[in-house]
Design an enzyme around this catalytic site. Sequence first.
Site, PDB file in Angstrom:
ATOM      1  N   TYR A  39     -32.319-103.629 -93.509  1.00 54.22           N
ATOM      2  CA  TYR A  39     -33.240-103.275 -94.457  1.00 54.22           C
ATOM      3  C   TYR A  39     -32.824-103.964 -95.603  1.00 54.22           C
ATOM      4  O   TYR A  39     -32.149-104.991 -95.775  1.00 54.22           O
ATOM      5  CB  TYR A  39     -33.386-101.907 -94.439  1.00 54.22           C
ATOM      6  CG  TYR A  39     -34.643-101.319 -95.330  1.00 54.22           C
ATOM      7  CD1 TYR A  39     -35.941-102.029 -94.675  1.00 54.22           C
ATOM      8  CD2 TYR A  39     -34.870-100.442 -96.582  1.00 54.22           C
ATOM      9  CE1 TYR A  39     -37.076-101.797 -95.433  1.00 54.22           C
ATOM     10  CE2 TYR A  39     -35.973-100.192 -96.996  1.00 54.22           C
ATOM     11  CZ  TYR A  39     -37.151-100.943 -96.497  1.00 54.22           C
ATOM     12  OH  TYR A  39     -38.168-100.660 -97.167  1.00 54.22           O
ATOM     13  N   LYS A  94     -51.136 -97.373 -70.438  1.00 54.39           N
ATOM     14  CA  LYS A  94     -51.325 -98.739 -70.350  1.00 54.39           C
ATOM     15  C   LYS A  94     -49.831 -99.246 -70.960  1.00 54.39           C
ATOM     16  O   LYS A  94     -49.342-100.153 -70.286  1.00 54.39           O
ATOM     17  CB  LYS A  94     -52.417 -99.544 -70.921  1.00 54.39           C
ATOM     18  CG  LYS A  94     -52.764-100.861 -70.394  1.00 54.39           C
ATOM     19  CD  LYS A  94     -53.683-100.654 -69.390  1.00 54.39           C
ATOM     20  CE  LYS A  94     -54.095-102.061 -68.968  1.00 54.39           C
ATOM     21  NZ  LYS A  94     -54.992-102.173 -67.757  1.00 54.39           N
TER      22      LYS A  94
END
Length: 391
Positions: A39, A94
Amino acid sequence: MSSSTPDPADPVFRLHVGGKMAVASTVPLTSREDLSLAYTPGVARVCEAIAADPALVDTYTWVSHTVAVVTDGSAVLGLGNIGPRAALPVMEGKAVLFKQFAGVDAVPVCLDTQDVDEIVATVKALAPSFGGINLEDISAPRCFEVERRLDEALDIPVFHDDQHGTAIVVLAALRNAATLLNRKLGDLRVAVSGAGAAGVAVTKMLIAGGVDPAGVVVCDSRGIIGRHRELTGTKAELAELTNAEGRQGDITEALRGADVLIGVSGGQIPEAAVAGMAPGGIVFALANPTPEVHPEVAARHVAVVATGRSDYPNQINNVLAFPGVFRGALDAGATRITDSMKVAAADAIANVVAESLTSEAIVPSPLDPRVAPAVAEAVAEAARRDGVARR
């Protein structure tokens, strides 16, 4: 208790508590140095590099291995228009299949709109976060326009699995069934029952794969599609492309003398109609959970039977196609998915079991670990041949 009423003792509901997926970090975050790299301030350097060269997003983010699974909840499984929230468990499923079978990360995106313009605009706005778009469970005929417009607007693969995933596996299965019966695709007379998303895509895929369009007859709920009817859109295209004999009537007439029945309609087909097929025929009755023709009934009249169900032989399941198709497209950095890439996927699926064909094993098991890598390699090669690959 209704089967749809939550029951804490039901293993289906137990499995779904909290959802079927989560986000996991791929980097350590155990020290201040880790934080400074992953970060701020380190990440700013990566942002600046991508701003200067947008193509670097493939290298330095998840884009090269991530797809969005997009639905509006309008045609979910056999449940119909149940909306985006009720569709979410399917989209999660899925995504899990993508990860399990091809190492592709997928994010369910369930849209609270069924307006074509809004769907297209929303997906276009989300596209920078993904390497591909898998459209799912969007009803016809809107699904055709959504896919077409996104395919034209985006430089990443767009794939409506209900259309093309089904079509790829049907072509693979028909190739092997024809080989088993010592037949040639180009000689087969094919009747397709259903002219929705799957029926249109299956018809076009079979023709792309070598079936003679003159020998194809497609039926919708009103009967045989042909130039004798006033039609628009995709059905008008089918009328021009198929039914060279100008047949009229219902599915019984369409099946008279046919070698192949492909059911993607959900409607029931009488046994007498199947009995009118040519000897040594092939029936793919793919409606789920109730096939258009019961497999045991079909087996009285034809040589090879397939369904969409897992409790009968020859399950024609989209999971044989879509994980490998996207893996290959992502690996090649494909800008779109071409017909040649779909045909290559079908050939790869068929070839997995080509040396061990029987009437009850014309396609691999959905759990066969050979399938997705074979499909991915074939799709990536086809993308490069077609000039749509960036690597």
